[in-house]
Design a protein around this motif. Sequence first.
Motif, PDB file in Angstrom:
ATOM      1  N   ALA A 149      10.067  -6.127-111.197  1.00 43.14           N
ATOM      2  CA  ALA A 149      10.575  -5.086-110.199  1.00 43.14           C
ATOM      3  C   ALA A 149       9.578  -4.344-109.582  1.00 43.14           C
ATOM      4  CB  ALA A 149      11.334  -4.020-110.967  1.00 43.14           C
ATOM      5  N   LEU A 150       8.412  -4.321-110.009  1.00 45.55           N
ATOM      6  CA  LEU A 150       7.203  -3.666-109.074  1.00 45.55           C
ATOM      7  C   LEU A 150       6.727  -4.480-108.016  1.00 45.55           C
ATOM      8  CD1 LEU A 150       5.076  -2.275-112.246  1.00 45.55           C
ATOM      9  CD2 LEU A 150       6.452  -1.069-110.675  1.00 45.55           C
ATOM     10  N   GLY A 151       7.220  -5.950-108.214  1.00 45.95           N
ATOM     11  CA  GLY A 151       6.831  -6.642-106.983  1.00 45.95           C
ATOM     12  C   GLY A 151       7.501  -6.103-105.663  1.00 45.95           C
ATOM     13  N   ALA A 152       8.577  -5.670-105.925  1.00 49.73           N
ATOM     14  CA  ALA A 152       9.444  -5.058-104.625  1.00 49.73           C
ATOM     15  C   ALA A 152       8.505  -3.900-104.149  1.00 49.73           C
ATOM     16  CB  ALA A 152      10.792  -4.754-104.901  1.00 49.73           C
ATOM     17  N   LEU A 153       8.125  -3.125-104.828  1.00 46.45           N
ATOM     18  CA  LEU A 153       7.519  -1.764-104.671  1.00 46.45           C
ATOM     19  C   LEU A 153       6.183  -2.175-103.988  1.00 46.45           C
ATOM     20  CD1 LEU A 153       7.120   1.240-105.003  1.00 46.45           C
ATOM     21  CD2 LEU A 153       5.668   0.758-107.059  1.00 46.45           C
ATOM     22  N   PHE A 154       5.225  -2.997-104.748  1.00 46.96           N
ATOM     23  CA  PHE A 154       3.961  -3.463-103.663  1.00 46.96           C
ATOM     24  C   PHE A 154       4.057  -4.114-102.583  1.00 46.96           C
ATOM     25  CE2 PHE A 154       2.377  -3.728-108.321  1.00 46.96           C
ATOM     26  CZ  PHE A 154       1.630  -2.401-108.277  1.00 46.96           C
ATOM     27  N   ALA A 155       5.410  -4.922-102.236  1.00 47.53           N
ATOM     28  CA  ALA A 155       5.693  -5.488-101.291  1.00 47.53           C
ATOM     29  C   ALA A 155       6.161  -4.572-100.138  1.00 47.53           C
ATOM     30  CB  ALA A 155       6.735  -7.054-101.344  1.00 47.53           C
ATOM     31  N   LEU A 156       7.102  -3.988-100.370  1.00 44.68           N
ATOM     32  CA  LEU A 156       7.435  -2.914 -99.480  1.00 44.68           C
ATOM     33  C   LEU A 156       6.287  -1.910 -98.877  1.00 44.68           C
ATOM     34  CD1 LEU A 156      10.930  -2.046-101.016  1.00 44.68           C
ATOM     35  CD2 LEU A 156      10.669  -3.228 -98.738  1.00 44.68           C
ATOM     36  N   ALA A 157       5.879  -1.600 -99.872  1.00 45.87           N
ATOM     37  CA  ALA A 157       4.727  -0.558 -99.382  1.00 45.87           C
ATOM     38  C   ALA A 157       3.409  -1.365 -98.385  1.00 45.87           C
ATOM     39  CB  ALA A 157       3.900  -0.028-100.710  1.00 45.87           C
ATOM     40  N   HIS A 158       3.248  -2.431 -98.849  1.00 48.42           N
ATOM     41  CA  HIS A 158       2.387  -3.282 -98.406  1.00 48.42           C
ATOM     42  C   HIS A 158       2.465  -3.726 -96.776  1.00 48.42           C
ATOM     43  CE1 HIS A 158      -1.476  -5.799 -98.105  1.00 48.42           C
ATOM     44  NE2 HIS A 158      -0.697  -6.750 -97.659  1.00 48.42           N
ATOM     45  N   TYR A 159       3.843  -4.262 -96.572  1.00 45.67           N
ATOM     46  CA  TYR A 159       4.348  -4.644 -95.350  1.00 45.67           C
ATOM     47  C   TYR A 159       4.478  -3.382 -94.551  1.00 45.67           C
ATOM     48  CZ  TYR A 159       4.057  -9.245 -97.512  1.00 45.67           C
ATOM     49  OH  TYR A 159       3.618 -10.427 -98.260  1.00 45.67           O
ATOM     50  N   ILE A 160       5.434  -2.444 -95.076  1.00 44.11           N
ATOM     51  CA  ILE A 160       5.450  -1.251 -94.042  1.00 44.11           C
ATOM     52  C   ILE A 160       4.333  -0.799 -93.538  1.00 44.11           C
ATOM     53  CG2 ILE A 160       6.758   0.885 -94.031  1.00 44.11           C
ATOM     54  CD1 ILE A 160       8.897  -0.233 -96.003  1.00 44.11           C
ATOM     55  N   SER A 161       3.570  -0.409 -94.478  1.00 47.80           N
ATOM     56  CA  SER A 161       2.314   0.133 -93.949  1.00 47.80           C
ATOM     57  C   SER A 161       1.272  -0.707 -92.906  1.00 47.80           C
ATOM     58  CB  SER A 161       1.323   0.490 -95.265  1.00 47.80           C
ATOM     59  OG  SER A 161       1.021  -0.833 -96.062  1.00 47.80           O
ATOM     60  N   SER A 162       1.595  -2.131 -93.247  1.00 50.18           N
ATOM     61  CA  SER A 162       0.777  -2.904 -92.314  1.00 50.18           C
ATOM     62  C   SER A 162       1.457  -2.937 -90.683  1.00 50.18           C
ATOM     63  CB  SER A 162       0.952  -4.506 -92.837  1.00 50.18           C
ATOM     64  OG  SER A 162       0.369  -5.383 -91.876  1.00 50.18           O
ATOM     65  N   PHE A 163       2.846  -2.800 -90.716  1.00 50.42           N
ATOM     66  CA  PHE A 163       3.444  -2.898 -89.600  1.00 50.42           C
ATOM     67  C   PHE A 163       3.233  -1.371 -89.069  1.00 50.42           C
ATOM     68  CE2 PHE A 163       7.281  -0.779 -87.400  1.00 50.42           C
ATOM     69  CZ  PHE A 163       7.701  -1.888 -86.423  1.00 50.42           C
TER      70      PHE A 163
END
Length: 429
Positions: A149-163
């Motif tokens: 489940a932590l994969g969703a946390l890392f991915a959301l934080a990573h891609y939203i911050s990149s945007f």
Amino acid sequence: MRKERRGHQSTVLLAAMAVVFTLALVIYPKVGYEAGMQGLRVCWEIIIPSLLPFFIVSELLLGLGVVRGFGVLLEPLMQPLFSVPGVGAFALSMGLAAGYPMDAVITARFRQTKQCTRIEGERLLAFTNTADPLFMFGAVAVGMFKSPALGALFALAHYISSFLVGVAFKFWGRRDPDHLKEVKEREEVRPKGNLFARAYREMLTAREEDGRPFGKLLGNAVSESVQTILMISGFIVFFAVVIEILEVSGIMGVLGWPLMEVYRLFGIHAGLVQPTLAGVLELDIGSAQTAAVPAPLIQKLALVSGIIAWSGLSVHAQVASVLTHTDIRMRPYVLARFLHAALAALLTVVLYGMGVGRTAQGVMAHWAHHLPALAPAMEHGGFWETFAHTMSNSLELWLGIFAALTAASAALLLLRRIRVVAFFVRSQG
């Protein structure tokens, strides 16, 4: 005179560092050998099979004109949001699929073929430098933290911050005279008419300008891609040895003393100092060391998210090497990485507080039935099987990311339209 003196000082410093590192290899030959072998295994089992096909395909798509054609279609989206040409969407998508440093390779090719200005290339690098989903879901969430489940946390934080970094860097260099001149010249020669017809004509034009027969194009794509992958592998092996030498010699502990005082001041676990320094140099090693520290989970998650966004000096060196034959500067890239790391760490804390990553048995419970098989697949080098398995079971995540980005894009476009109308009304009044 001052600039020349500074150049001499940097030369002396780099020479001294090279001599010290050479002596360290002589003193610790076994440590250097074992670290080099570990780096080579990573390259052979993960880096080469995962990145080489993407490098070859991207060169083919560029040579065939497909990228320029799609760039015309995506111009209405990329230009208002990030102030980059439509071809930037190709760098973004390939960066998402293959990870570092795919975006830098493609951006450098854009600059060499005059498909973007220097400023636009720097803006592209600011937000397309992202980790691939496989690394965050498989290697970090499952392999290191044993929690799918932590994969969703890392991915959301990573891609939203990149945007968010991309939107912030939209204003980077907007008054640069060379950039404005190149954009004006490009606008003057841009064909008019139907969007799809323009895209088709641009694809044919790009193919004619390349002019290489397909056999030669394929051969050049393979040879250039192999050369790039060897360069990347060399950096990975080199930094793996550097980190191990620094740890064994005790230099890492000396470098970490000021950081330990800062962590103590803010109540951060002292055991995270060493992983932070390792993450500054290389993200894989830093992330793995962070996950192994018996520190509060939220601190470890924020640090790993920041390390992934920072991407490590190893990746920075790869990007710098790729950009050698262009005029794209590294300074904005490094500034963007600082901003990306800070935003990713902050968003990780916020999202974790909202329940993302903590509800492994709730919203993300079904991942537990699919993702545990990723860890052994990664260990045995089953990259493509792992990739397919991850993508087939992450539909909800990608739909969520797509919906969030679409909503943000629509809001920005609407705001831009309102500003244009307001300006028109004021001018008429």
